[in-house]
Enzyme design. Structure first.
Site, short mmCIF file in Angstrom:
data_model
loop_
_atom_site.label_atom_id
_atom_site.label_comp_id
_atom_site.label_asym_id
_atom_site.label_seq_id
_atom_site.Cartn_x
_atom_site.Cartn_y
_atom_site.Cartn_z
N THR A 77 -6.22 -0.88 -10.72
CA THR A 77 -6.22 -2.29 -10.32
C THR A 77 -7.54 -2.95 -10.70
O THR A 77 -8.59 -2.34 -10.62
CB THR A 77 -6.07 -2.40 -8.79
N ARG B 253 8.79 1.11 -7.67
CA ARG B 253 7.67 1.26 -6.74
C ARG B 253 6.75 0.06 -6.80
O ARG B 253 6.37 -0.40 -7.87
CB ARG B 253 6.90 2.54 -7.04
N GLY C 149 3.04 -1.23 -5.04
CA GLY C 149 1.90 -0.85 -4.22
C GLY C 149 1.36 -2.01 -3.42
O GLY C 149 2.05 -3.00 -3.15
N ASP C 150 0.10 -1.91 -3.06
CA ASP C 150 -0.51 -2.92 -2.20
C ASP C 150 -0.97 -4.17 -2.95
O ASP C 150 -1.10 -5.24 -2.36
CB ASP C 150 -1.73 -2.32 -1.50
N GLY D 250 -2.14 2.63 -3.15
CA GLY D 250 -1.61 1.46 -2.46
C GLY D 250 -0.83 1.75 -1.21
O GLY D 250 -0.85 0.96 -0.26
#
Length: 335
Positions: free
Chosen positions: A194, A222, A224-225, A248
């Site tokens: 990220t 999927r 993530g955060d 995440g």
């Protein structure tokens, strides 16, 4: 009696006149003080700042150039993220990002401005600059988050170009992974997934952005955060902002970025807040934190910054006072 009434009326008039004059004086002083206060706020010099996860010098340069030219914090973080989305050598963001286990490059991104407005896209294919697409969702639609084909259709309708995001280098890495097809996150490598950026402009406004291709070889679908408000990114212009990187799933479970901002609201410094957010993860029952990395960076309205990670070797870039540098973060798991 007439004389007494005349004296009484004169006294009442005099007292009334004094009261009116006194109140006018108070009001005049109040207005004057407000003007002075407002002017002092306007003339207070603010040093622009931009910080970003990991060591992405192209991103920090692009963002800092916007601030040098008097641009907004939102413009700065968008341009910073775009620089890495266009960098095919970076296999964790934008074009060249490592694919999911089916060989598809899917991108997630979000932005949040000083007004508290938020926009995000998830699971997007064939669109390189998803951070700009997230901003368009925020500014040009009644929604906050678009996913998959719907986000791609919106991008096409407003002129975003489609392109194959899977480069030969990333395709080769995926084909080598398929031989064993083992999924095991590697600390500071596979989780180095990220770029999150926070900025404060000359007006003192704070904005943030986050863009990613997600974990390499993830299951299809999927998320993530990174594109989730309060997890991967949160901005409150009255307090400050925070952004996350790393695994995440663990950030999502603790709503880490929102937690950090709320801790700063309660009086903690950005550094103290980042440290507390990491401790919330490692102190969870049955936490296997030794096997994954999570990292945070934060900024408050005073221009103070902080960072913290579970493991060593997380770093962040910062631009302030006309200078850019990379700083190694403190971390929880000491030898």
């Amino acid at each position: 009696m007439k004389g007494k009434n005349r004296i009484k009326n004169t006294m009442i008039f005099t007292v009334g006149l004094f009261a009116i004059t006194f109140l006018q004086s108070c009001n005049s002083n109040t207005v004057s003080n407000k003007k002075v206060t407002n002017e002092s706020l306007k003339t207070e010099k603010i040093t622009p700042i931009v910080i970003g996860t990991w060591n992405f010098p192209k991103a920090i340069e692009a963002a800092s150039q916007v601030l040098k030219n008097g641009g907004s914090a939102l413009d700065a973080v968008e341009q910073g993220c775009r620089a890495e989305e266009a960098n095919a050598e970076n296999q964790t963001v934008g074009i060249g990002g490592l694919p999911d286990r089916d060989g598809n490059v899917t991108l997630d991104a979000c932005v949040m401005n000083e007004k508290g407005d938020y926009g995000a896209v998830v699971g997007v294919q064939n669109i390189k600059h998803v951070v700009s697409l997230a901003r368009k969702v925020m500014e040009d639609t009644p929604h906050a988050l678009l996913s998959g084909r719907g986000a791609e259709q919106f991008a096409e309708s407003i002129g975003f170009q489609q392109e194959d995001l899977l480069t030969e280098s990333s395709k080769k890495a995926w084909e080598e992974w398929k031989i064993k097809s083992e999924y095991k996150p590697i600390i500071n490598i596979e989780n180095h997934d990220t770029i999150g950026m926070l900025a404060m402009d000359v007006e003192g406004n704070i904005s943030g952005a986050c863009t990613t291709s997600g974990l390499a070889y993830k299951m299809a679908g999927r998320i993530g955060d990174s594109p989730v408000v309060g997890a991967g990114l949160f901005v409150d212009n009255e307090v400050g902002a925070a952004v996350a990187t790393g695994l995440g799933e663990e950030v999502l479970k603790t709503v880490g970025s929102f937690l950090i901002v709320e801790l700063m609201r309660q009086g903690k410094s950005p550094q103290e807040a980042c440290e507390e957010a990491i401790k919330r993860i490692v102190n969870k029952p049955n936490s296997n934190y030794k096997d994954f990395q999570v990292c945070y960076i934060a900024i408050n309205k005073k221009g103070e910054v902080g960072s913290y990670a579970i493991h060593e070797w997380f770093s962040y870039n910062i631009y302030t006072n006309g200078e850019s540098k990379n700083i190694k973060s403190d971390f929880y798991l000491k030898p």
